[in-house]
Write a protein that holds these residues in place. Structure first.
Motif, PDB file in Angstrom:
ATOM      1  N   ARG A  82      44.961  44.862  26.799  1.00 43.23           N
ATOM      2  CA  ARG A  82      45.140  44.300  28.060  1.00 43.23           C
ATOM      3  C   ARG A  82      44.305  43.240  28.925  1.00 43.23           C
ATOM      4  N   SER A  83      44.628  42.612  29.630  1.00 45.74           N
ATOM      5  CA  SER A  83      43.928  41.488  30.461  1.00 45.74           C
ATOM      6  C   SER A  83      43.486  42.370  31.588  1.00 45.74           C
ATOM      7  N   TYR A  84      42.113  41.695  31.929  1.00 41.61           N
ATOM      8  CA  TYR A  84      41.818  42.310  33.311  1.00 41.61           C
ATOM      9  C   TYR A  84      41.394  41.630  34.412  1.00 41.61           C
ATOM     10  N   TRP A  85      42.474  40.789  34.708  1.00 40.32           N
ATOM     11  CA  TRP A  85      42.212  39.686  36.023  1.00 40.32           C
ATOM     12  C   TRP A  85      42.851  40.425  37.147  1.00 40.32           C
ATOM     13  N   LEU A  86      42.455  39.941  38.354  1.00 42.13           N
ATOM     14  CA  LEU A  86      42.748  40.578  39.522  1.00 42.13           C
ATOM     15  C   LEU A  86      44.256  40.963  39.650  1.00 42.13           C
ATOM     16  N   GLN A  87      45.051  40.044  39.296  1.00 43.17           N
ATOM     17  CA  GLN A  87      46.560  40.386  39.289  1.00 43.17           C
ATOM     18  C   GLN A  87      46.697  41.419  38.613  1.00 43.17           C
ATOM     19  N   LEU A  93      47.778  49.122  40.391  1.00 47.12           N
ATOM     20  CA  LEU A  93      47.702  49.885  41.740  1.00 47.12           C
ATOM     21  C   LEU A  93      49.170  50.033  42.629  1.00 47.12           C
ATOM     22  N   GLU A  94      49.827  48.884  42.313  1.00 49.33           N
ATOM     23  CA  GLU A  94      50.997  48.952  42.859  1.00 49.33           C
ATOM     24  C   GLU A  94      52.086  49.940  42.205  1.00 49.33           C
ATOM     25  N   ALA A  95      51.676  49.997  40.776  1.00 49.28           N
ATOM     26  CA  ALA A  95      52.441  51.110  40.080  1.00 49.28           C
ATOM     27  C   ALA A  95      52.428  52.515  40.318  1.00 49.28           C
ATOM     28  N   LEU A  96      50.930  52.644  40.740  1.00 49.35           N
ATOM     29  CA  LEU A  96      50.417  53.968  40.851  1.00 49.35           C
ATOM     30  C   LEU A  96      50.846  54.190  42.496  1.00 49.35           C
ATOM     31  N   GLY A 113      37.718  45.748  45.189  1.00 48.21           N
ATOM     32  CA  GLY A 113      38.801  46.358  45.750  1.00 48.21           C
ATOM     33  C   GLY A 113      39.360  45.841  46.909  1.00 48.21           C
ATOM     34  N   GLY A 114      38.726  44.879  47.778  1.00 46.92           N
ATOM     35  CA  GLY A 114      39.193  44.018  48.798  1.00 46.92           C
ATOM     36  C   GLY A 114      40.661  43.166  48.518  1.00 46.92           C
ATOM     37  N   PRO A 115      40.313  42.287  47.501  1.00 49.50           N
ATOM     38  CA  PRO A 115      41.566  41.580  47.044  1.00 49.50           C
ATOM     39  C   PRO A 115      42.488  42.190  46.270  1.00 49.50           C
ATOM     40  N   VAL A 116      42.148  43.478  45.502  1.00 48.06           N
ATOM     41  CA  VAL A 116      43.189  44.297  44.946  1.00 48.06           C
ATOM     42  C   VAL A 116      44.013  44.989  46.003  1.00 48.06           C
ATOM     43  N   PHE A 232      44.650  35.092  43.335  1.00 44.38           N
ATOM     44  CA  PHE A 232      45.030  36.067  44.764  1.00 44.38           C
ATOM     45  C   PHE A 232      46.419  35.993  45.243  1.00 44.38           C
ATOM     46  N   GLU A 233      46.817  37.105  45.669  1.00 44.45           N
ATOM     47  CA  GLU A 233      48.048  37.087  46.105  1.00 44.45           C
ATOM     48  C   GLU A 233      48.303  36.520  47.355  1.00 44.45           C
ATOM     49  N   ALA A 234      49.553  35.793  47.476  1.00 48.15           N
ATOM     50  CA  ALA A 234      49.595  35.029  48.883  1.00 48.15           C
ATOM     51  C   ALA A 234      50.967  35.922  49.589  1.00 48.15           C
ATOM     52  N   PRO A 235      50.701  36.248  50.784  1.00 48.57           N
ATOM     53  CA  PRO A 235      51.796  37.077  51.479  1.00 48.57           C
ATOM     54  C   PRO A 235      52.841  36.256  51.867  1.00 48.57           C
ATOM     55  N   THR A 236      54.191  36.634  51.846  1.00 50.01           N
ATOM     56  CA  THR A 236      55.270  36.039  52.653  1.00 50.01           C
ATOM     57  C   THR A 236      54.893  35.914  53.999  1.00 50.01           C
TER      58      THR A 236
END
Length: 306
Positions: A82-87, A93-96, A113-116, A232-236
């Motif tokens: 696996r890769s271990y990037w922020l995304q 986490l989303e899957a859990l 944990g902030g950006p995650v 980094f995730e960008a929100p709608t």
């Protein structure tokens, strides 16, 4: 990886739980009433759920406290493929969260944990009830994020080391021995409370990184900054509006040498301009280790008030 039943001389007495929802064996603590509001505690580098051992008992009488270990950390598996990037950590986490169907979630976020956590909030704002940043950045589509990260890296010993180590080939060899140099790594980042250092404490933070193959998570997080691989995730627009309306709290140890308050607290205040900010003098990057009772009290009080 730490043994599932390891308690480190009783300092981490929580029943282990595991999920395969993310495609690997992901460990999480799950304490408190199942029908209660959820407090989701997210650790960073190079720690794991052990960081929140003092917070869990304070909250779990009335709240469901869930503390996952990110892939490659703590009692979770470290898959080689696996890769271990922020995304990747946001995906995991989303899957859990979806598998456990966690709602009414109070995010408690430290370090990466902030950006995650903010990545989860961008994808599922309807599941979030409150946002608590404790020495954890809150990137959420701000236009000045890159400038702030770059400015912080110029004054942070940890990020300065990442840049030089990646350039001269030392990053993987050094972090691949993290089990042996864990204390120096924590001190470099800004850990002030030497009174908590015991053999059990050192084992708790060092044993997840016993072999180079166990260190892929720590290496990946550092390598991602050196190479720009983290996304980094960008929100709608809808998610942005929804999250800005949530109750929020920032707690920041001012002796943090890794994530300087002047660079990262403005990210929080840009989203939550009316939210309280508690700056703790003499407390370092690992505020849950340096001032566990004070930080737990602030979090419990805020949840009760909101």
């Amino acid at each position: 990886m730490v043994q599932p039943d390891a308690t480190f001389d009783g300092t981490f007495p929580f029943t282990p739980h595991f999920s395969a929802a993310s495609g690997f064996r992901m460990h999480y603590v799950d304490e408190g009433p199942r029908h209660g509001e959820v407090v989701l505690c997210l650790h960073g580098e190079p720690t794991w759920g052990y960081l929140f051992r003092h917070l869990v008992p304070v909250l779990c009488a009335t709240r469901r406290v869930v503390v996952p270990d990110h892939m490659g950390f703590g009692k979770s598996a470290t898959p080689a493929e696996r890769s271990y990037w922020l995304q990747d950590h946001v995906d995991n986490l989303e899957a859990l969260v979806v598998a456990l169907d966690l709602t009414d979630v109070t995010l408690v976020m430290h370090d990466f944990g902030g950006p995650v956590g903010m990545g989860l909030a961008a994808r599922h704002p309807d599941r979030i009830r409150r946002v608590i940043s404790a020495n954890g950045p809150t990137p959420f589509g701000q236009s000045d994020l890159l400038a702030r990260v770059t400015a912080n890296a110029q004054v942070s010993p940890w990020f300065q080391w990442i840049a030089s180590a990646a350039a001269n080939g030392e990053l993987e060899p050094v972090l691949g021995q993290l089990g042996f140099n864990i204390l120096s790594t924590l001190k470099l980042n800004g850990f002030e409370n030497n009174a908590v250092i015991t053999d059990a404490w050192l084992a708790a933070y060092g044993s997840p990184f016993a072999r180079p193959a166990d260190c892929l998570g720590a290496i990946g997080w550092a390598r991602g900054f050196a190479t720009g691989a983290h996304q980094f995730e960008a929100p709608t627009a809808a998610a942005d509006r929804a999250i800005r309306g949530k109750p929020a709290l920032a707690i920041w140890g001012e002796a943090d040498r890794t994530l300087h308050a002047d660079h990262f607290l403005p990210l929080f205040s840009a989203i939550f301009p009316a939210a309280p900010v508690r700056r703790l003098a003499g407390v370092g990057h690992y505020c849950f280790e340096d001032a566990p009772q004070e930080v737990a009290g602030l979090i419990a009080e805020f949840i009760a008030q909101t």
